[in-house]
Design a protein around this motif. Structure first.
Motif, short mmCIF file in Angstrom:
data_model
loop_
_atom_site.label_atom_id
_atom_site.label_comp_id
_atom_site.label_asym_id
_atom_site.label_seq_id
_atom_site.Cartn_x
_atom_site.Cartn_y
_atom_site.Cartn_z
N ALA A 1 0.83 -1.21 0.00
CA ALA A 1 0.00 0.00 0.00
C ALA A 1 0.86 1.25 0.00
O ALA A 1 0.59 2.21 -0.73
CB ALA A 1 -0.93 0.00 1.21
N ALA A 2 1.92 1.26 0.79
CA ALA A 2 2.80 2.42 0.84
C ALA A 2 3.51 2.63 -0.49
O ALA A 2 3.65 3.77 -0.96
CB ALA A 2 3.82 2.25 1.96
N ARG B 1 2.41 1.80 -3.44
CA ARG B 1 1.43 2.29 -4.41
C ARG B 1 1.20 3.80 -4.23
O ARG B 1 1.14 4.56 -5.19
CB ARG B 1 0.13 1.51 -4.26
CG ARG B 1 -0.89 1.80 -5.32
CD ARG B 1 -2.13 0.92 -5.23
NE ARG B 1 -2.49 0.56 -3.88
CZ ARG B 1 -2.52 -0.69 -3.41
NH1 ARG B 1 -2.22 -1.69 -4.19
NH2 ARG B 1 -2.87 -0.94 -2.18
N ILE B 2 1.11 4.24 -2.98
CA ILE B 2 0.89 5.66 -2.71
C ILE B 2 2.12 6.48 -3.11
O ILE B 2 2.00 7.56 -3.70
CB ILE B 2 0.51 5.87 -1.24
CG1 ILE B 2 -0.88 5.28 -0.99
CG2 ILE B 2 0.54 7.34 -0.86
CD1 ILE B 2 -1.29 5.22 0.45
N GLN C 1 2.15 6.91 -6.81
CA GLN C 1 1.19 7.93 -7.23
C GLN C 1 1.72 9.34 -6.98
O GLN C 1 1.51 10.24 -7.79
CB GLN C 1 -0.15 7.74 -6.51
CG GLN C 1 -0.90 6.52 -6.95
CD GLN C 1 -2.17 6.31 -6.14
OE1 GLN C 1 -2.45 7.06 -5.21
NE2 GLN C 1 -2.93 5.29 -6.49
N ILE C 2 2.41 9.52 -5.85
CA ILE C 2 2.97 10.84 -5.54
C ILE C 2 4.08 11.19 -6.52
O ILE C 2 4.13 12.32 -7.04
CB ILE C 2 3.46 10.88 -4.08
CG1 ILE C 2 2.28 10.81 -3.13
CG2 ILE C 2 4.28 12.14 -3.82
CD1 ILE C 2 2.66 10.64 -1.67
N LEU D 1 -1.08 12.07 -7.38
CA LEU D 1 -1.54 12.33 -6.02
C LEU D 1 -0.70 13.47 -5.45
O LEU D 1 0.52 13.33 -5.31
CB LEU D 1 -1.39 11.07 -5.15
CG LEU D 1 -1.87 11.15 -3.71
CD1 LEU D 1 -3.38 11.38 -3.66
CD2 LEU D 1 -1.52 9.88 -2.96
N ILE E 1 -3.69 12.05 1.04
CA ILE E 1 -2.90 10.84 1.31
C ILE E 1 -3.59 9.98 2.35
O ILE E 1 -3.65 8.75 2.22
CB ILE E 1 -1.47 11.23 1.73
CG1 ILE E 1 -0.74 11.90 0.56
CG2 ILE E 1 -0.69 10.00 2.21
CD1 ILE E 1 0.60 12.49 0.92
N GLN E 2 -4.13 10.61 3.38
CA GLN E 2 -4.86 9.85 4.41
C GLN E 2 -6.08 9.16 3.81
O GLN E 2 -6.37 8.00 4.13
CB GLN E 2 -5.29 10.78 5.55
CG GLN E 2 -6.07 10.06 6.63
CD GLN E 2 -6.55 11.00 7.72
OE1 GLN E 2 -6.29 12.20 7.68
NE2 GLN E 2 -7.25 10.45 8.68
N GLN F 1 -6.37 8.17 0.77
CA GLN F 1 -5.85 7.07 -0.05
C GLN F 1 -5.48 5.87 0.83
O GLN F 1 -5.72 4.72 0.47
CB GLN F 1 -4.63 7.55 -0.85
CG GLN F 1 -4.22 6.64 -1.94
CD GLN F 1 -5.19 6.66 -3.10
OE1 GLN F 1 -6.03 7.55 -3.22
NE2 GLN F 1 -5.09 5.68 -3.95
N ILE F 2 -4.90 6.14 2.00
CA ILE F 2 -4.54 5.06 2.93
C ILE F 2 -5.80 4.36 3.43
O ILE F 2 -5.87 3.14 3.50
CB ILE F 2 -3.71 5.61 4.10
CG1 ILE F 2 -2.34 6.06 3.61
CG2 ILE F 2 -3.57 4.56 5.20
CD1 ILE F 2 -1.54 6.83 4.64
N THR G 1 -7.35 1.95 1.05
CA THR G 1 -6.61 0.72 0.78
C THR G 1 -7.36 -0.45 1.42
O THR G 1 -7.68 -0.43 2.60
CB THR G 1 -5.20 0.81 1.36
OG1 THR G 1 -4.54 1.92 0.76
CG2 THR G 1 -4.42 -0.46 1.08
#
Length: 107
Positions: free
Chosen positions: A51-52, A54-55, A58-59, A64, A71-72, A74-75, A78
């Motif tokens: 998950a981290a 993937r985020i 995106q950043i 993102l 971001i929160q 998006q988390i 997940t």
């Protein structure tokens, strides 16, 4: 301090089953707690890493923005599926079981 109390503290504060292995000298019983807890923890860590990653991707791609609220969200979006809940339950049961086993089960 009694051996059972030392074993329960080791199992509670460090890792499930360590008290059985190191203090009570019950390696087979310790493996009953260590193996499922370790597998569940590895599964949860892998899911968190995925998950981290993937985020972060995106950043870095620019899809993102560096907004903590986004971001929160998006988390929170997940989804680890039922496997995440099962792994957390296995870890919790192994941890509590090792503490109770060290305190109350006689050799």
């Amino acid at each position: 301090m009694k051996f059972s109390t030392k074993a329960a503290l080791l199992s509670a504060l460090l890792f499930p089953g360590l008290g059985q292995a190191l203090v009570l000298k019950r390696p087979k019983r310790a493996l009953c707690f260590i193996v499922p807890a370790l597998l569940a923890m590895l599964w949860l860590l892998r899911a968190a890493y995925t998950a981290a990653s993937r985020i972060v991707d995106q950043i870095t791609a620019g899809t993102l923005p560096l907004d903590p609220v986004l971001i929160q969200q998006q988390i929170e979006a997940t989804n680890t599926g039922p496997g995440g809940n099962l792994a957390a339950a296995v870890l919790l049961v192994a941890w509590l079981g090792s503490i109770l086993d060290a305190l109350f089960v006689k050799p």
